[in-house]
Design an enzyme around this catalytic site. Structure first.
Site, short mmCIF file in Angstrom:
data_model
loop_
_atom_site.label_atom_id
_atom_site.label_comp_id
_atom_site.label_asym_id
_atom_site.label_seq_id
_atom_site.Cartn_x
_atom_site.Cartn_y
_atom_site.Cartn_z
N LYS A 57 44.49 34.56 35.62
CA LYS A 57 44.74 34.45 37.06
C LYS A 57 44.60 32.99 37.48
O LYS A 57 43.70 32.29 37.01
CB LYS A 57 43.72 35.32 37.80
CG LYS A 57 43.90 35.41 39.31
CD LYS A 57 42.87 36.38 39.89
CE LYS A 57 43.00 36.56 41.39
NZ LYS A 57 42.03 37.54 41.94
N SER A 132 44.01 41.08 44.72
CA SER A 132 44.71 39.82 44.62
C SER A 132 45.15 39.46 43.20
O SER A 132 45.99 38.57 43.04
CB SER A 132 43.82 38.70 45.17
OG SER A 132 42.64 38.59 44.42
N SER A 156 39.78 43.18 43.76
CA SER A 156 40.98 42.49 43.31
C SER A 156 41.36 42.65 41.86
O SER A 156 42.45 42.24 41.46
CB SER A 156 40.87 41.00 43.62
OG SER A 156 41.22 40.79 44.96
N1 GLN Z 1 41.27 42.85 49.35
C1 GLN Z 1 40.01 42.17 49.32
C2 GLN Z 1 40.08 40.91 50.12
O1 GLN Z 1 41.10 40.59 50.60
C3 GLN Z 1 39.58 41.91 47.92
C4 GLN Z 1 39.92 40.58 47.42
C5 GLN Z 1 39.28 40.24 46.11
O2 GLN Z 1 38.64 41.05 45.46
N2 GLN Z 1 39.43 38.97 45.73
O3 GLN Z 1 39.13 40.22 50.30
#
Ligand code: GLN
Length: 500
Positions: A57, A132, A156
């Protein structure tokens, strides 16, 4: 070492990548040096991993490769060093094939918040891959990588894994070093694994975990923690399942329709937090499948589940506002062509470089941290966090559950919907946040959680999630492995298996 890719892979890769856009940088020929750690512990090399390429990532540093974090501000930045988790995989004989797309700084649930490009779901390219870590999930799902690293702050790794039909592990907080991971919300997040099978996920985690002197929050699994090695015939344990009533209640509360809050803006959230019929079906199939494997399922309630999302977004944005203050474009990062003075340079760079979601969260974070208001928001969120942790640990460790002694794992949905579409069939940014209720609790509590494909519903994967005791990743992996053996994970049309 540069990557050795299988014969015929390049054409396969190009065809898929044109359609899904999982990678921000594909650089299999790049020779990434194995970093030398401050006190290099020998890496145990599990058979089966050596020689495999993997994707990373793009908020995790790999020396010489980009580290854009999905942000325009960092679009041209190259990492000067390699994250510990990546370094350990390099030492184990794996090679980095490239960097994958993400929501800017990990903020989002669709990868559409990326300032760099768009990524599509391999199962249906009109839909999002989740986020994400959407690029990592899409790459693994399409067979472009056997595994990938992601980061999980509030879901994410698990949510995109569920959207794309792959395995996603969010380890115990501190089990994997965060050195080299660009921080979004430091107290919640960690590096996780997305893989095409449970056994691969286990192998990767066994390499990347452990204490790292460069991350003071990292640690080895404590003595007495369950073994990580696969235990043969592991079945017959107890699994606490979130009851349908508890699911419905949490959804209603997330939407403010339980009488505690109100307002029209919350209506969309009502729908977002409620389980889609297909997800409910997938969840039921998972329960059935686990029962058939000999597990005892016990219904549980997590009363404060409904406070998880508000607490998560209070803490996550507070930490984000502080963590992102470092991006001033003074030493690195995109700059405006002209600025009056240094302050003006910073203003212009951040104004042009950050996307709307990132700006929203920085504002929200500074708001909840305002002097005089910390009690009302930030400290209250911390108390909720402690309460959620207490409930989860009580369920897992014992006291007051059924026969007592605690369940081996908790089974929850991952996300209320399957991969959603764009435009009219999309979820609003607010609804996407409300829908984080099932994933964010494990982060608030620092517990390990594993998402794996339960079934295919209407041509799209549905994942379910197991939450376990701290450092009990092995227990979760055992349960998922048993399920996988009985219900092999499906692949999208056009998938070809290049990795054994
Ligand atoms: N959807 C969550 C957020 O927007 C999780 C994001 C993540 O785990 N980086 O913060």
């Amino acid at each position: 070492m540069a990557c050795t890719l299988p014969k015929g892979f390049e054409t396969y890769f190009n065809e898929w990548e044109d359609r899904i856009g999982a990678f921000i940088e594909f650089s299999p020929d790049k020779d990434v040096p194995v970093p030398v750690g401050p006190e290099e512990a020998p890496v145990q090399i599990p058979s089966g991993l050596a020689g495999l390429p993997f994707a990373v990532k793009d908020n995790i540093s790999v020396e010489g490769l980009r580290v854009s974090c999905g942000s325009k501000l960092l679009a041209k930045v190259k990492a000067p060093y390699t994250a510990t988790a990546v370094g350990k995989l390099l030492a184990a004989g794996c090679t980095v094939m490239g960097k994958t797309n993400l929501d800017e700084f990990g903020m989002g649930s669709s990868t559409d918040n990326s300032g760099i490009k768009r990524t599509n779901n391999p199962w249906d390219t009109s839909r999002v891959p989740g986020g994400s870590s959407g690029g990592s999930a899409a790459a693994v799902s399409a067979g472009l990588a056997p595994f990938a690293l992601g980061s999980d702050t509030g879901g994410s790794v698990r949510q995109p894994a569920a959207f794309c039909g792959v395995v996603g592990l969010k380890p115990t907080y501190g089990a994997v070093s965060r050195y080299g991971l660009v921080a979004y919300a430091s107290s919640l997040e960690g590096i996780g694994v997305l893989a095409d099978s449970v056994s691969r996920c286990r192998q990767v985690f066994s390499v990347i975990r452990g204490r790292d002197p460069r991350d003071q929050t990292s640690r080895d699994a404590p003595e007495g923690a369950p073994a990580l090695a696969a235990s043969a015939g592991a079945s017959g344990g107890r699994i606490g399942v979130l009851s349908p009533e508890a699911v419905a209640r949490a959804a209603a509360a997330a939407a403010g329709t339980d009488g505690e809050a109100g307002g029209a803006a919350l209506k969309a959230a009502a729908e977002a937090a409620e389980l889609e019929p297909e997800v409910r079906r997938g969840f039921e199939k998972a329960k059935e499948g686990l029962r058939e494997l000999g597990y005892t399922l016990e219904e549980v309630d997590i009363p404060s589940l409904k406070y998880g999302v508000p607490a998560y977004y209070t803490i996550a944005t507070a930490e984000a506002s502080a963590n992102l203050a470092r991006f001033d474009s003074v030493r690195y990062g995109q700059r405006p062509g002209w600025a009056e003075n240094p302050d003006d340079l910073i203003d212009k760079a951040r104004e042009a470089g950050f996307g709307p979601e990132v700006k929203l969260r920085i504002l929200l974070g500074t708001f909840v941290l305002r002097s005089g208001f910390q009690d009302r928001y930030y400290l209250r969120a911390q108390r909720i966090r402690a309460g959620i942790k207490r409930i989860l640990v009580t369920l897992l460790v014992g006291e007051g559950v059924g026969r007592g002694g605690g369940v081996d794992a908790l089974l929850l949905p991952v996300f209320p919907a399957r991969a959603f579409g764009r435009g009219a069939s999309s979820l609003s940014p607010f609804a996407q946040k409300a829908a984080d209720l099932y994933t964010c609790c494990a982060n608030l509590a620092g517990l390990p959680a594993l998402s794996f494909p339960a079934s295919l519903e209407g041509g799209l994967p549905v994942g379910v999630q197991l939450i376990g005791r701290a450092f009990a990743e092995g227990v979760l992996l055992d349960i998922a492995a048993a399920y996988e053996a009985a219900h092999p994970f499906p692949h999208p049309a056009g998938y070809k298996a290049f990795w054994n």
